[in-house]
Scaffold this motif. Sequence first.
Motif, mmCIF file in Angstrom:
data_model
loop_
_atom_site.group_PDB
_atom_site.id
_atom_site.type_symbol
_atom_site.label_atom_id
_atom_site.label_comp_id
_atom_site.label_asym_id
_atom_site.label_seq_id
_atom_site.Cartn_x
_atom_site.Cartn_y
_atom_site.Cartn_z
ATOM 1 N N GLY A 540 0.726 -1.170 0.088
ATOM 2 C CA GLY A 540 0.131 -0.180 -0.043
ATOM 3 C C GLY A 540 0.920 1.407 0.041
ATOM 4 N N LEU A 541 0.150 2.409 0.200
ATOM 5 C CA LEU A 541 0.618 3.547 0.238
ATOM 6 C C LEU A 541 0.286 4.249 1.469
ATOM 7 C CD1 LEU A 541 -0.241 5.421 -3.319
ATOM 8 C CD2 LEU A 541 1.932 4.166 -2.512
ATOM 9 N N HIS A 542 1.207 5.246 2.146
ATOM 10 C CA HIS A 542 0.744 6.124 3.084
ATOM 11 C C HIS A 542 0.869 7.415 2.275
ATOM 12 C CE1 HIS A 542 1.962 3.548 6.410
ATOM 13 N NE2 HIS A 542 2.984 3.277 6.100
ATOM 14 N N VAL A 543 -0.347 8.064 2.537
ATOM 15 C CA VAL A 543 -0.623 9.499 2.118
ATOM 16 C C VAL A 543 -0.637 10.401 3.397
ATOM 17 C CG1 VAL A 543 -1.490 8.937 0.065
ATOM 18 C CG2 VAL A 543 -2.882 9.337 1.894
ATOM 19 N N ARG A 544 -0.368 11.519 3.263
ATOM 20 C CA ARG A 544 -0.300 12.555 4.373
ATOM 21 C C ARG A 544 0.588 11.861 5.423
ATOM 22 N NH1 ARG A 544 -2.747 16.498 2.805
ATOM 23 N NH2 ARG A 544 -1.402 17.566 4.445
ATOM 24 N N GLN A 545 1.750 11.703 4.951
ATOM 25 C CA GLN A 545 2.654 11.193 6.044
ATOM 26 C C GLN A 545 3.618 12.213 6.631
ATOM 27 O OE1 GLN A 545 5.438 7.989 4.290
ATOM 28 N NE2 GLN A 545 5.119 7.058 6.261
ATOM 29 N N SER A 546 3.753 12.054 7.962
ATOM 30 C CA SER A 546 4.482 13.240 8.493
ATOM 31 C C SER A 546 6.114 13.030 8.363
ATOM 32 C CB SER A 546 4.363 13.067 10.039
ATOM 33 O OG SER A 546 4.600 11.660 10.719
ATOM 34 N N PHE A 547 6.871 13.953 8.406
ATOM 35 C CA PHE A 547 8.389 13.855 8.033
ATOM 36 C C PHE A 547 8.909 12.654 8.808
ATOM 37 C CE2 PHE A 547 12.839 15.335 8.365
ATOM 38 C CZ PHE A 547 12.925 15.495 6.938
ATOM 39 N N ASP A 548 8.275 12.551 10.244
ATOM 40 C CA ASP A 548 9.335 11.233 10.826
ATOM 41 C C ASP A 548 8.594 9.798 10.636
ATOM 42 O OD1 ASP A 548 6.784 11.511 12.203
ATOM 43 O OD2 ASP A 548 7.740 12.234 14.165
ATOM 44 N N SER A 552 0.214 8.930 9.273
ATOM 45 C CA SER A 552 -0.114 8.733 7.898
ATOM 46 C C SER A 552 -1.496 8.159 7.611
ATOM 47 C CB SER A 552 0.900 7.847 7.044
ATOM 48 O OG SER A 552 0.238 6.440 7.392
ATOM 49 N N ILE A 553 -1.951 8.472 6.448
ATOM 50 C CA ILE A 553 -3.221 7.615 6.063
ATOM 51 C C ILE A 553 -2.938 6.725 5.353
ATOM 52 C CG2 ILE A 553 -5.525 8.049 5.135
ATOM 53 C CD1 ILE A 553 -5.108 10.051 7.385
ATOM 54 N N PRO A 554 -3.190 5.260 5.782
ATOM 55 C CA PRO A 554 -2.584 4.285 4.745
ATOM 56 C C PRO A 554 -3.664 3.829 4.071
ATOM 57 C CG PRO A 554 -3.063 3.635 7.229
ATOM 58 C CD PRO A 554 -3.308 4.992 6.882
ATOM 59 N N ILE A 555 -3.326 3.443 2.893
ATOM 60 C CA ILE A 555 -4.218 2.746 1.701
ATOM 61 C C ILE A 555 -3.779 1.538 1.418
ATOM 62 C CG2 ILE A 555 -5.161 3.007 -0.846
ATOM 63 C CD1 ILE A 555 -4.529 5.978 -0.531
ATOM 64 N N THR A 556 -4.529 0.482 2.084
ATOM 65 C CA THR A 556 -3.867 -1.118 2.091
ATOM 66 C C THR A 556 -4.553 -1.778 1.244
ATOM 67 O OG1 THR A 556 -3.668 -0.384 4.394
ATOM 68 C CG2 THR A 556 -3.138 -2.682 3.696
ATOM 69 N N LEU A 562 -9.513 -3.134 -0.316
ATOM 70 C CA LEU A 562 -8.853 -2.122 -0.393
ATOM 71 C C LEU A 562 -9.319 -1.627 0.694
ATOM 72 C CD1 LEU A 562 -6.605 -0.360 -2.070
ATOM 73 C CD2 LEU A 562 -8.662 0.972 -2.771
ATOM 74 N N ASP A 563 -8.557 -1.005 1.548
ATOM 75 C CA ASP A 563 -8.815 -0.536 2.808
ATOM 76 C C ASP A 563 -8.251 1.089 2.917
ATOM 77 O OD1 ASP A 563 -8.751 0.457 5.489
ATOM 78 O OD2 ASP A 563 -9.204 -1.394 6.181
ATOM 79 N N VAL A 564 -9.240 1.969 3.164
ATOM 80 C CA VAL A 564 -8.731 3.335 3.092
ATOM 81 C C VAL A 564 -9.180 3.790 4.734
ATOM 82 C CG1 VAL A 564 -8.663 5.558 2.111
ATOM 83 C CG2 VAL A 564 -9.249 3.627 0.528
ATOM 84 N N GLN A 565 -8.347 3.720 5.497
ATOM 85 C CA GLN A 565 -8.535 4.283 6.728
ATOM 86 C C GLN A 565 -9.965 3.741 7.311
ATOM 87 O OE1 GLN A 565 -9.054 8.562 7.462
ATOM 88 N NE2 GLN A 565 -7.432 8.161 9.077
ATOM 89 N N GLY A 566 -10.144 2.552 7.220
ATOM 90 C CA GLY A 566 -11.376 1.849 7.522
ATOM 91 C C GLY A 566 -12.495 1.620 6.679
ATOM 92 N N ALA A 567 -12.857 2.570 5.346
ATOM 93 C CA ALA A 567 -13.652 2.367 4.522
ATOM 94 C C ALA A 567 -12.946 1.239 3.528
ATOM 95 C CB ALA A 567 -13.801 3.599 3.714
ATOM 96 N N LYS A 568 -13.767 0.235 3.048
ATOM 97 C CA LYS A 568 -13.406 -1.060 2.443
ATOM 98 C C LYS A 568 -14.022 -1.146 1.210
ATOM 99 C CE LYS A 568 -12.053 -3.771 6.430
ATOM 100 N NZ LYS A 568 -11.563 -2.700 7.284
ATOM 101 N N LEU A 569 -13.246 -1.633 0.108
ATOM 102 C CA LEU A 569 -13.669 -1.895 -1.154
ATOM 103 C C LEU A 569 -13.290 -3.335 -1.519
ATOM 104 C CD1 LEU A 569 -12.911 0.829 -3.680
ATOM 105 C CD2 LEU A 569 -15.181 0.210 -2.579
ATOM 106 N N VAL A 604 -12.648 11.579 4.428
ATOM 107 C CA VAL A 604 -12.309 12.797 4.943
ATOM 108 C C VAL A 604 -11.055 12.150 5.775
ATOM 109 C CG1 VAL A 604 -12.846 14.516 6.621
ATOM 110 C CG2 VAL A 604 -14.638 13.991 4.891
ATOM 111 N N MET A 605 -9.725 13.019 5.751
ATOM 112 C CA MET A 605 -8.638 12.750 6.512
ATOM 113 C C MET A 605 -8.241 13.656 7.678
ATOM 114 S SD MET A 605 -6.433 11.589 3.312
ATOM 115 C CE MET A 605 -6.586 13.158 2.653
ATOM 116 N N ASP A 606 -7.600 13.130 8.598
ATOM 117 C CA ASP A 606 -7.136 14.086 9.596
ATOM 118 C C ASP A 606 -5.933 15.037 8.801
ATOM 119 O OD1 ASP A 606 -8.504 13.009 11.748
ATOM 120 O OD2 ASP A 606 -6.731 11.681 12.429
ATOM 121 N N TYR A 607 -5.976 16.205 9.272
ATOM 122 C CA TYR A 607 -5.121 17.134 8.483
ATOM 123 C C TYR A 607 -4.043 17.558 9.329
ATOM 124 C CZ TYR A 607 -3.585 20.500 5.021
ATOM 125 O OH TYR A 607 -2.653 21.058 4.371
#
Length: 639
Positions: A540-548, A552-556, A562-569, A604-607
């Motif tokens: 997967g990918l991490h989007v909105r990942q912090s520098f350290d 992040s918001i994982p897309i797995t 496919l799981d986007v922060q708990g929403a599933k396809l 909607v993601m934490d920002y």
Amino acid sequence: MMVPVLLLAMSLALAADRPDVVLNDFESPSYGTWTVTGTAFGPGPAEGALKGQMAVGDFQGKRLVNTFFEGDDAVGTLTSPEFAIDRNFLRFLIGGGRHPGETCMNLLVGGEVVKTATGHASEFLREASWDLSVYAGKSARIEIVDRRKGGWGHVLVDQIAMTDTKPEPIDERAVLLKKAEESIKAAGERVAKDPSRPIYHILPPANWLNDPNGPIYYKGYYHMFFQHNPYGEDWGNMHWAHVRSKDLAHWERLPIALWPSKLDGEEHVFSGSATVNPKGDLMLFYTSIGGRLPEQWAALPENDDLTLWKKHPANPILTETLHGDTKVHEWRDPFVFQAEGKTFMVLGGNLNENKGGQGTVTVYRAENDDLTKWTYLGVLFTHPDPEVKNVECPLFFPLDGKWVLITSQGRPVHWFVGSLDTKTMTFKPERRGIADAGNFYAPNVAKGANGQTLLWGWVPDFPKGKGWNGCLTLPRVMSITKSGNLAFAPAPELALIGNPEHAVMIRSVEMNDEAKNTDFSGDATELRVTLDLGTAKTVGLHVRQSFDGTRSIPITFDGSTLDVQGAKLSIPAEAAKAGLELRIFLDKSVLEVYTPNGQCLVKVMDYHPDDQKIGAFATGGKASIRSMDARMLDTIWKK
Ligand code: FRU
């Protein structure tokens, strides 16, 4: 010869100075010389609301005529003594039921009703006036009538006066729209600086947004309206905000289109649709909400730019009386469609007051080309799931040789693909699915410039306290797949937003149970990636990942889900055979993901403003990001 001219001038001057004649201000506790019949009027003018009545407002002084005495079922009349008409106008305040001839005030000249006015299904009185000049010198009576039993079977009247001052009609639209625009402007100054606000998703400059309403491609522009509260960041005061676009990519804000007509007892302008009637006139249909049963109203544009709207003079266009003995609860959200050269409307609701699983879509046929007369045809569709107690915002349209019904019954939104029996006007679903399992509700549909069928949804659930809440999804092109499912793809026109050049093109990121950087960061971007699960458990990918890397918001992807922060396809095996290709639209605190087999999710993601890194990961074995293209997107708003 001079004298008559002089006299005329003098009498005009006198006329202009003549004071108003108050026929009754209803301030005394009895009706005095006025004649009462029946019981509805009580012992005398009421001090505001009566027992069991909602708040009564906008009358003058302490008392008014209120025929709610003993409730709506009481009837009666109140008639003035005879008086001579010696001013040019009669001015009065009226409210209560909107039943011509039954809850009304009449002017009688020679015993005949020559003028009549009703309330407007509101406990708030509004000013009305009649031109009396043709009756000058005649003797007349005022008659206040309550002959109606049941809902809104009462009338409210106050402050009846003859006057020579021409009553100016109140331009309610101008007053309310100015107030609303000022409120949005003031709130906009604060939210403009909020970095979490999406820049290429449609939203108002500030405050609340919900359902998309009445999208239509008309005279070279896409028009989109949406449910909007100009006065706050929570739901309330429903108006229709308005934006337009030439290319489906860049948008321009227009003044608010529809406002609640308070003087006509309207409190909210609920959701609805746009259509061009058989005469070629554009019309908006929506549900009018007030202190009465829901009604379906229409609005007409007053110019080609569609920046100025008026409420249709024939409102209410559809009322619940159409249903005869059938009671449709939560009756709302008109959607107009055409079949076999005729115009139809579907509406959401339920037949048993949210009990026992009978969310329904009812259907109506237009009987004239103005679309002001409709017949109730029956139930088009009953939702098959027992837990679905009510249906909102039904959409019903032909697509690729089938009929599609989209229903909002609480989340998630459902789609049904099937056939329409035009003889019985019933819909037979053959396949069903979920439109979007993310933060998605109450979508709306339009035909595009190239005949494509487009869908937008409401993205709810942004954090509170930011002075704004809600945006629309990107436009999604719908089609029916070979296997008969409804599929969604991002509109190709989105390529026009931002920089068409690829910011990065990554050939391959190989991973063995590890996380890696992609050396790309951004918070308004489009990514095209191909995930290859290889031997790993997840990739997967991490989007909105912090520098350290701690946030992040994982897309797995695990091979089937496919799981986007708990929403599933759930992804069918063949869609990922040669790697799972995803299109990801990242817009500040909103993310949309599209799969090649036509599924999609909005989240909607934490920002956190500095969290802009895009990373990749694999767990439990070897996997790879086979390729990744990224490009930067920019604001859609014309300056
Ligand atoms: C759906 C809905 C509609 C209604 C509108 C009011 O979100 O509840 O049924 O018309 O919102 O804002």
